[in-house]
Enzyme design. Structure first.
Site, PDB file in Angstrom:
ATOM      1  N   ASP A 197       0.366  -1.091   0.079  1.00  0.00           N
ATOM      2  CA  ASP A 197      -0.080  -0.102   0.149  1.00  0.00           C
ATOM      3  C   ASP A 197       1.062   0.775  -0.187  1.00  0.00           C
ATOM      4  OD1 ASP A 197      -3.287   1.046   0.959  1.00  0.00           O
ATOM      5  OD2 ASP A 197      -1.676   2.571   1.583  1.00  0.00           O
ATOM      6  N   ASN A 210      -1.618  12.804  -4.340  1.00  0.00           N
ATOM      7  CA  ASN A 210      -2.828  13.955  -4.563  1.00  0.00           C
ATOM      8  C   ASN A 210      -3.671  15.044  -4.463  1.00  0.00           C
ATOM      9  OD1 ASN A 210      -3.300  11.499  -6.408  1.00  0.00           O
ATOM     10  ND2 ASN A 210      -4.743  10.493  -5.522  1.00  0.00           N
ATOM     11  N   ASP A 242      -1.877   9.599 -10.689  1.00  0.00           N
ATOM     12  CA  ASP A 242      -1.824   9.027 -11.740  1.00  0.00           C
ATOM     13  C   ASP A 242      -0.866   8.306 -12.480  1.00  0.00           C
ATOM     14  OD1 ASP A 242      -4.587   8.177 -11.402  1.00  0.00           O
ATOM     15  OD2 ASP A 242      -5.321   9.422 -13.452  1.00  0.00           O
ATOM     16  N   GLU A 294      -4.660   2.615  -4.380  1.00  0.00           N
ATOM     17  CA  GLU A 294      -2.780   2.353  -4.219  1.00  0.00           C
ATOM     18  C   GLU A 294      -2.164   1.561  -3.626  1.00  0.00           C
ATOM     19  OE1 GLU A 294      -5.365   3.499  -1.607  1.00  0.00           O
ATOM     20  OE2 GLU A 294      -3.302   3.941  -0.397  1.00  0.00           O
TER      21      GLU A 294
HETATM   22  N1  LIG Z   1      -4.086  10.226  -8.728  1.00  0.00           N
HETATM   23  C1  LIG Z   1      -4.812   8.298  -8.193  1.00  0.00           C
HETATM   24  N2  LIG Z   1      -5.334   8.430  -6.576  1.00  0.00           N
HETATM   25  C2  LIG Z   1      -5.916   6.757  -6.542  1.00  0.00           C
HETATM   26  C3  LIG Z   1      -6.556   5.706  -7.607  1.00  0.00           C
HETATM   27  N3  LIG Z   1      -6.819   5.261  -6.512  1.00  0.00           N
HETATM   28  C4  LIG Z   1      -7.282   6.089  -5.376  1.00  0.00           C
HETATM   29  N4  LIG Z   1      -6.366   7.053  -5.049  1.00  0.00           N
HETATM   30  C5  LIG Z   1      -6.640   7.714  -4.025  1.00  0.00           C
HETATM   31  O1  LIG Z   1      -5.856   7.106  -2.982  1.00  0.00           O
HETATM   32  C6  LIG Z   1      -5.785   7.946  -1.997  1.00  0.00           C
HETATM   33  C7  LIG Z   1      -6.092   6.329  -0.854  1.00  0.00           C
HETATM   34  O2  LIG Z   1      -6.228   7.350   0.836  1.00  0.00           O
HETATM   35  P1  LIG Z   1      -5.856   6.848   1.744  1.00  0.00           P
HETATM   36  O3  LIG Z   1      -6.631   4.954   1.880  1.00  0.00           O
HETATM   37  O4  LIG Z   1      -6.182   7.851   2.706  1.00  0.00           O
HETATM   38  O5  LIG Z   1      -4.275   6.344   2.423  1.00  0.00           O
HETATM   39  P2  LIG Z   1      -2.994   6.526   2.068  1.00  0.00           P
HETATM   40  O6  LIG Z   1      -3.911   8.580   1.743  1.00  0.00           O
HETATM   41  O7  LIG Z   1      -2.519   6.167   0.887  1.00  0.00           O
HETATM   42  O8  LIG Z   1      -2.997   7.182   3.116  1.00  0.00           O
HETATM   43  P3  LIG Z   1      -1.821   5.680   4.188  1.00  0.00           P
HETATM   44  O9  LIG Z   1      -2.431   4.224   3.229  1.00  0.00           O
HETATM   45  O10 LIG Z   1      -2.714   5.632   5.861  1.00  0.00           O
HETATM   46  O11 LIG Z   1      -0.418   6.226   4.219  1.00  0.00           O
HETATM   47  C8  LIG Z   1      -7.372   8.815  -1.688  1.00  0.00           C
HETATM   48  O12 LIG Z   1      -7.136   9.539  -1.501  1.00  0.00           O
HETATM   49  C9  LIG Z   1      -7.704   8.333  -3.174  1.00  0.00           C
HETATM   50  O13 LIG Z   1      -8.170   8.695  -4.060  1.00  0.00           O
HETATM   51  C10 LIG Z   1      -6.458   6.366  -8.458  1.00  0.00           C
HETATM   52  O14 LIG Z   1      -6.712   5.457  -9.900  1.00  0.00           O
HETATM   53  N5  LIG Z   1      -5.618   7.546  -8.960  1.00  0.00           N
END
Ligand SMILES: Nc1nc2c(ncn2[C@@H]2O[C@H](COP(=O)(O)OP(=O)(O)OP(=O)(O)O)[C@@H](O)[C@H]2O)c(=O)[nH]1
Length: 225
Positions: free
Chosen positions: A95, A103, A112, A138
């Site tokens: 992860d 983002n 992306d 992610e």
């Molecule tokens: N650009 C982009 N962002 C994505 C995609 N899929 C998921 N995300 C973003 O990934 C982020 C995941 O956020 P969180 O689940 O809060 O996790 P995190 O910020 O990585 O925090 P931790 O996992 O605790 O380290 C979200 O803001 C989603 O919008 C994608 O295909 N493209």
């Protein structure tokens, strides 16, 4: 003298061996061939569409990596059919850290690009025999055939360093690097896969709780924290 084979006709008619297209019998043969030919063509077209739909259903559209569905519908079946070539499996659940912040800071499009770049790193740094899939958002999974978690942890930590040292540039020339957290577990049979995945998820949670940028497996003394 103009030979009969030079009569204007569709090139695919050359596929059949006819001396003349003039007799009634021969015409019947030709028409039956034509209908057979097109029936065959439409079968091929349907087969192509089905293959394309299958590929589409098993591929993550952003990164081109296999998706979660591919694992259950293909990879595990393959493993079940040839266990000696695959088991044990090491399951590496990944992860990306603080991806929301990435983002928010640099934009979703850059996010992306990072996901695509990360997929390329997975492809280049893990063995060709490993399955590298985007699990969703992610989250990624790498499955290493014929590897124990001990061997997998070494590869995973090497890859962790590679990723944290990999610098990406935004369109405004800002230098951005990335880290990830990972949980690793081992499946000794295909039936074991779901439990091993749950175990890997718990270790991943533990890696996040320990401050991120960390690989956790059964061998880590803090694994149960
Ligand atoms: N650009 C982009 N962002 C994505 C995609 N899929 C998921 N995300 C973003 O990934 C982020 C995941 O956020 P969180 O689940 O809060 O996790 P995190 O910020 O990585 O925090 P931790 O996992 O605790 O380290 C979200 O803001 C989603 O919008 C994608 O295909 N493209």
């Amino acid at each position: 003298m103009i030979s009969k084979t030079k009569i204007n006709k569709p090139s695919w008619l050359n596929l059949i061996n006819i001396d003349s297209v003039y007799s009634f019998d021969k015409q019947r043969q030709v028409f039956s061939f034509i209908s057979e030919y097109f029936r065959h063509r439409s079968h091929l077209a349907i087969a192509d569409i089905t293959l394309e739909q299958k590929q589409h259903a098993h591929t993550d559209q952003l990164t081109g990596a296999p998706n979660r569905r591919f694992i259950s519908s293909h990879f595990l079946k393959l493993t079940a059919s040839r266990p000696a070539h695959y088991l044990p499996l090491s399951i590496l659940l990944i992860d990306l850290d603080n991806f929301k912040q990435l983002n928010d800071s640099y934009g979703h499009d850059f996010g992306d690009t990072v996901l695509i770049e990360f997929t390329k790193l997975l492809e280049s740094q893990f063995p060709a025999t490993a399955l590298k899939a985007r699990y969703g958002g992610e989250e990624f999974v790498v499955i290493l055939p014929l590897q124990t978690t001990l061997e997998a942890s070494i590869l995973a930590n090497r890859f962790r360093e590679c990723v944290q040292n990999h610098v990406m540039l935004t369109d405004k020339h800002q230098r951005v690097s990335l880290t990830y957290s990972m949980g690793i577990a081992q499946a000794n049979s295909v039936d074991d896969y779901n439990n091993a995945l749950k175990q890997a998820d718990q270790y991943l949670y533990s890696a996040k709780a320990q401050g991120r940028n960390k690989v956790v497996s059964v061998h880590d003394q803090h694994a149960s924290e």
